[in-house]
Design a protein around this motif. Structure first.
Motif, PDB file in Angstrom:
ATOM      1  N   ALA A 178       5.968   5.185 -10.120  1.00  0.00           N
ATOM      2  CA  ALA A 178       5.420   3.906  -9.215  1.00  0.00           C
ATOM      3  C   ALA A 178       4.243   3.540  -9.624  1.00  0.00           C
ATOM      4  O   ALA A 178       3.361   4.210 -10.244  1.00  0.00           O
ATOM      5  N   VAL A 179       4.010   2.268  -9.407  1.00  0.00           N
ATOM      6  CA  VAL A 179       2.637   1.582  -9.689  1.00  0.00           C
ATOM      7  C   VAL A 179       1.990   1.521  -8.234  1.00  0.00           C
ATOM      8  O   VAL A 179       2.344   1.117  -7.424  1.00  0.00           O
ATOM      9  N   PRO A 180       0.957   2.183  -8.271  1.00  0.00           N
ATOM     10  CA  PRO A 180       0.139   1.974  -6.771  1.00  0.00           C
ATOM     11  C   PRO A 180      -0.136   0.608  -6.329  1.00  0.00           C
ATOM     12  O   PRO A 180      -0.458  -0.198  -7.144  1.00  0.00           O
ATOM     13  N   GLY A 181       0.334   0.329  -5.007  1.00  0.00           N
ATOM     14  CA  GLY A 181       0.291  -0.881  -4.425  1.00  0.00           C
ATOM     15  C   GLY A 181       1.393  -1.715  -4.543  1.00  0.00           C
ATOM     16  O   GLY A 181       1.805  -2.784  -3.827  1.00  0.00           O
ATOM     17  N   ALA A 182       2.454  -1.001  -5.402  1.00  0.00           N
ATOM     18  CA  ALA A 182       3.862  -2.179  -5.679  1.00  0.00           C
ATOM     19  C   ALA A 182       4.475  -1.724  -4.427  1.00  0.00           C
ATOM     20  O   ALA A 182       4.285  -0.689  -3.766  1.00  0.00           O
ATOM     21  N   THR A 183       5.243  -2.760  -4.058  1.00  0.00           N
ATOM     22  CA  THR A 183       5.985  -2.819  -2.940  1.00  0.00           C
ATOM     23  C   THR A 183       7.365  -3.492  -3.025  1.00  0.00           C
ATOM     24  O   THR A 183       7.863  -3.321  -3.889  1.00  0.00           O
ATOM     25  N   VAL A 184       7.811  -3.962  -1.785  1.00  0.00           N
ATOM     26  CA  VAL A 184       9.269  -4.452  -1.818  1.00  0.00           C
ATOM     27  C   VAL A 184       9.325  -5.474  -2.970  1.00  0.00           C
ATOM     28  O   VAL A 184       8.841  -6.414  -2.968  1.00  0.00           O
ATOM     29  N   ALA A 185      10.530  -5.115  -3.911  1.00  0.00           N
ATOM     30  CA  ALA A 185      10.750  -6.089  -4.864  1.00  0.00           C
ATOM     31  C   ALA A 185      11.939  -7.065  -4.798  1.00  0.00           C
ATOM     32  O   ALA A 185      11.954  -8.016  -4.894  1.00  0.00           O
ATOM     33  N   ASN A 186      12.797  -6.505  -3.810  1.00  0.00           N
ATOM     34  CA  ASN A 186      14.036  -7.234  -3.284  1.00  0.00           C
ATOM     35  C   ASN A 186      14.418  -6.962  -2.217  1.00  0.00           C
ATOM     36  O   ASN A 186      13.840  -6.206  -1.310  1.00  0.00           O
ATOM     37  N   LYS A 206      -0.412  -1.802  11.293  1.00  0.00           N
ATOM     38  CA  LYS A 206      -0.215  -1.544  12.616  1.00  0.00           C
ATOM     39  C   LYS A 206       0.855  -2.615  13.330  1.00  0.00           C
ATOM     40  O   LYS A 206       1.835  -2.400  14.051  1.00  0.00           O
ATOM     41  N   LYS A 207       0.317  -3.775  13.220  1.00  0.00           N
ATOM     42  CA  LYS A 207       1.169  -4.896  13.676  1.00  0.00           C
ATOM     43  C   LYS A 207       2.234  -5.485  12.967  1.00  0.00           C
ATOM     44  O   LYS A 207       3.161  -5.890  13.425  1.00  0.00           O
ATOM     45  N   GLN A 208       2.251  -5.276  11.697  1.00  0.00           N
ATOM     46  CA  GLN A 208       3.246  -5.924  10.812  1.00  0.00           C
ATOM     47  C   GLN A 208       4.120  -5.010   9.909  1.00  0.00           C
ATOM     48  O   GLN A 208       5.185  -5.380   9.225  1.00  0.00           O
ATOM     49  N   GLN A 209       3.983  -3.558   9.990  1.00  0.00           N
ATOM     50  CA  GLN A 209       4.913  -2.819   9.170  1.00  0.00           C
ATOM     51  C   GLN A 209       6.341  -3.000   9.387  1.00  0.00           C
ATOM     52  O   GLN A 209       7.070  -3.012   8.461  1.00  0.00           O
ATOM     53  N   PRO A 238       4.366  -6.681   2.678  1.00  0.00           N
ATOM     54  CA  PRO A 238       4.778  -5.287   2.011  1.00  0.00           C
ATOM     55  C   PRO A 238       5.146  -4.173   2.677  1.00  0.00           C
ATOM     56  O   PRO A 238       4.797  -4.128   3.990  1.00  0.00           O
ATOM     57  N   ASP A 239       5.583  -3.385   2.262  1.00  0.00           N
ATOM     58  CA  ASP A 239       5.867  -1.936   2.785  1.00  0.00           C
ATOM     59  C   ASP A 239       4.755  -1.100   2.817  1.00  0.00           C
ATOM     60  O   ASP A 239       4.159  -1.028   1.668  1.00  0.00           O
ATOM     61  N   MET A 240       4.119  -0.743   3.907  1.00  0.00           N
ATOM     62  CA  MET A 240       2.879  -0.158   3.815  1.00  0.00           C
ATOM     63  C   MET A 240       2.791   1.420   4.216  1.00  0.00           C
ATOM     64  O   MET A 240       1.945   1.961   4.811  1.00  0.00           O
ATOM     65  N   SER A 241       4.129   1.812   4.080  1.00  0.00           N
ATOM     66  CA  SER A 241       4.342   3.085   4.692  1.00  0.00           C
ATOM     67  C   SER A 241       3.325   4.284   4.131  1.00  0.00           C
ATOM     68  O   SER A 241       2.817   5.254   4.804  1.00  0.00           O
ATOM     69  N   SER A 266      -2.562   4.282   5.545  1.00  0.00           N
ATOM     70  CA  SER A 266      -2.995   4.537   6.961  1.00  0.00           C
ATOM     71  C   SER A 266      -3.715   3.255   7.364  1.00  0.00           C
ATOM     72  O   SER A 266      -3.286   2.981   8.573  1.00  0.00           O
ATOM     73  N   THR A 267      -4.261   2.460   6.806  1.00  0.00           N
ATOM     74  CA  THR A 267      -4.507   1.014   7.044  1.00  0.00           C
ATOM     75  C   THR A 267      -4.530   0.288   5.888  1.00  0.00           C
ATOM     76  O   THR A 267      -4.124   0.719   4.628  1.00  0.00           O
ATOM     77  N   TYR A 268      -4.033  -1.149   6.157  1.00  0.00           N
ATOM     78  CA  TYR A 268      -3.946  -2.091   4.907  1.00  0.00           C
ATOM     79  C   TYR A 268      -4.493  -3.360   5.071  1.00  0.00           C
ATOM     80  O   TYR A 268      -4.628  -3.889   6.043  1.00  0.00           O
ATOM     81  N   THR A 269      -5.245  -3.528   3.845  1.00  0.00           N
ATOM     82  CA  THR A 269      -6.140  -4.890   3.731  1.00  0.00           C
ATOM     83  C   THR A 269      -4.949  -5.996   3.102  1.00  0.00           C
ATOM     84  O   THR A 269      -4.095  -5.802   2.323  1.00  0.00           O
ATOM     85  N   PHE A 270      -5.109  -7.138   3.822  1.00  0.00           N
ATOM     86  CA  PHE A 270      -4.198  -8.361   3.472  1.00  0.00           C
ATOM     87  C   PHE A 270      -4.936  -9.647   3.809  1.00  0.00           C
ATOM     88  O   PHE A 270      -4.845  -9.974   5.135  1.00  0.00           O
ATOM     89  N   ASN A 271      -5.381 -10.150   2.775  1.00  0.00           N
ATOM     90  CA  ASN A 271      -6.457 -11.484   3.044  1.00  0.00           C
ATOM     91  C   ASN A 271      -5.894 -12.680   2.413  1.00  0.00           C
ATOM     92  O   ASN A 271      -5.556 -12.404   0.901  1.00  0.00           O
ATOM     93  N   PHE A 272      -5.591 -13.867   2.869  1.00  0.00           N
ATOM     94  CA  PHE A 272      -5.416 -14.798   2.154  1.00  0.00           C
ATOM     95  C   PHE A 272      -6.730 -15.495   1.539  1.00  0.00           C
ATOM     96  O   PHE A 272      -7.581 -15.513   2.453  1.00  0.00           O
TER      97      PHE A 272
END
Length: 531
Positions: A165-173, A291-294, A227-230, A233-239
């Motif tokens: 796996a690539v660290p940070g890679a997430t849902v592809a399809n 917490k809110k979007q997983q 993304p899948d953040m499983s 423990s916390t996840y940064t996601f900023n536009f």
């Protein structure tokens, strides 16, 4: 007794038959573990990214390569003993039988269940609390090979069953596949990178590029996928969005997950920073994102905001470019962040030049006229307001740009300078009416208005300049049958004709004749007296 032995051999075969490989003989020790695993992808977003390989099972392979036996590594025993982590819900899993239970469980997985298991294994391996270290790491090449593939190569691997796996890679399809399970039981193995990295797609007025006049409001959308953040423990996601100097940020209108509108300052915060370059950095930061979007992993998340094309907008050329990225967590083990490839859009505004001259031929040597006054209006519309940027001179064009609403110093009357040339800037595509309201002293005003058509063409986020076609006609019609070379429209004024009048030489002639008549009369009178 024979029946019992059959059952024993059947059980041994089932344990040795893992992941679709039937063991036809008892496996012997490997002759040499020195495998090469090549991971590849055609996706440029993975260039220079790290790839991790975690050995879940060790493997021994028979001399002829036809039989494989797998043994669960110690590091992965807690994974299979935790039903929530692995999905192995057999309550009878113990230290003594976890190897057999894990072999049996994984060997029966297929299709969607196998994909889901790969995701669980990848998430568990990358979760910092589990203290799992990758058995090997590699880096994806910076450039693609001739086949278009970017590759990362692991060498000297032990035989086994690996999670890659690539660290940070997430849902592809839609099926959620973002990790690969790889059987390494031969010297050369290849596999494709699974998954995707967070990306953003930016649009302006629903397109990759648009045109506008100065003062026009524009709507921008930034779209990404949760993304899948499983593994985190916390996840940064900023536009993060950079607006060029020619764009003035107005406000964020909405942030939505699917059709659900999020709440400002609760679900997200908005900040803007004025850069030294004149650009504006807009950040829409998601709060408590995991917490809110997983539970919404795989759904779209969209930011909509408005901005206005301002007086600093670039006219023509490369346009006004701005770009957006996603800042995201990219390594649950270290807490690091990465940034997506930028998504760019361009906003174009255009202009043309009026060149006021007199004479029979339009040449550089023709006399230019100052003092001609014009208005410019959208076809069948009211005159537009402009602000003078440059008054012009004998050697320089006057420059007028479209005024913003209620801007001070705006005027609808455009006056030519000594050079005779005026630049109209900040226009969007469309048809316009150019009307001469007053001619220079001694010259006749144009008998009719001039129709002008502005057609700017661009190819969205490409790096090339826009192509602008300016066409016009001299009777304000819809047949724009003349092309403005380099965007310049020559406008000719003719001098007034000198009309005839009374007096002058006609009066002198009558005076001379009168004097002659009088002289002849005097001479005749004197002649009669002398007779």
């Amino acid at each position: 007794m024979k029946s019992l032995m059959k059952k024993v051999f059947a059980a041994a075969a089932a344990i040795a038959t893992v992941f679709g490989l039937a063991a036809t003989t008892v496996a012997t020790a490997n002759a040499a573990d020195n495998a090469t695993l090549t991971v590849s992808t055609a996706d440029a977003k993975f260039a220079r990214k790290t790839v991790n390989a975690y050995k879940m099972f060790s493997a021994t392979v028979s001399g002829d390569g036809k039989a494989v036996s797998y043994t669960l590594t110690d590091e992965w025993k807690p994974f299979f003993k935790d039903p929530a982590a692995s999905g192995l819900t057999d309550n009878g899993v113990t230290d003594a039988n976890v190897n057999d239970k894990a072999n049996d469980y994984v060997s029966k997985l297929k299709d969607d269940a196998l994909i889901a298991f790969a995701a669980k294994a990848s998430n568990w391996a990358q979760t910092k609390a589990n203290n799992i270290t990758a058995n090997a790491t590699a880096t994806v090449s910076q450039n693609a090979a001739t086949d278009g593939k970017y590759t990362a190569t692991f060498t000297g691997l032990d035989y086994g069953y690996y999670v890659v796996a690539v660290p940070g890679a997430t849902v592809a399809n839609t099926n959620g596949q973002y990790a690969a399970l790889v059987r390494v039981h031969s010297t050369t193995v290849g596999v494709d990178i699974k998954g995707a990295l967070p990306t953003v797609v930016k649009k302006v007025n629903g397109e990759g590029a648009t045109h506008a006049k100065i003062g026009d409001p524009l709507t921008f959308t930034l779209t990404s996928t949760i993304p899948d953040m499983s593994a985190y423990s916390t996840y940064t996601f900023n536009f993060k969005d950079t607006l060029s100097k020619g764009l003035t940020f107005n406000q964020v209108d909405s942030v939505k997950v699917g059709d659900t509108t999020l709440t400002k300052n609760t679900d997200y915060t908005v900040t803007t920073t004025n850069e030294a370059s004149g650009e504006t950095l807009l950040t829409v930061a998601m709060n408590e994102f995991k917490k809110k979007q997983q539970t919404n992993a795989g759904k779209t998340i969209t930011v909509t905001y408005t901005a206005t094309l301002n007086k600093d907008a670039v006219v023509g050329g490369h346009g006004n470019t701005n770009s957006a990225t996603i800042q995201y967590s990219n390594n649950p083990s270290t807490g690091g962040t990465g940034e997506s490839e930028p998504s760019k859009v361009r906003v174009f505004t255009y202009g043309f030049t009026v060149d006021k001259y007199t004479g029979d031929n339009y040449t550089d040597a023709a006399t230019r006229l100052a003092g001609a006054k014009f208005t410019l209006a959208p076809k069948n519309g009211d005159p537009m307001s402009f602000v003078q940027v440059n008054a012009g001179s004998a050697n320089a064009n006057a420059v007028y740009r479209v005024a913003k609403a209620d801007e001070t110093g705006a005027t609808t009357i455009i006056t030519t300078p000594q050079s005779g040339k005026v630049d109209f800037q900040g226009l969007k595509n469309g048809e316009y009416t150019l009307t001469e309201t007053e001619a220079p002293a001694g010259y006749n005003k144009l008998a009719s208005a001039i129709g002008v058509k502005v057609e700017g063409q661009n190819n969205g986020t490409d790096t090339t300049n826009a192509t602008v076609h300016i066409t016009y006609n001299n009777d304000n019609g819809s047949d724009y049958n003349q092309t403005a070379s380099n965007g310049v429209i020559p406008v000719r004024n003719k001098s007034g004709v000198v009309l005839p009048g009374t007096g002058g030489m006609g009066t002198i002639a009558f005076t001379v004749i009168g004097v002659l008549v009088i002289a002849l009369g005097v001479a005749w009178t004197l002649k009669r007296k002398n007779a």
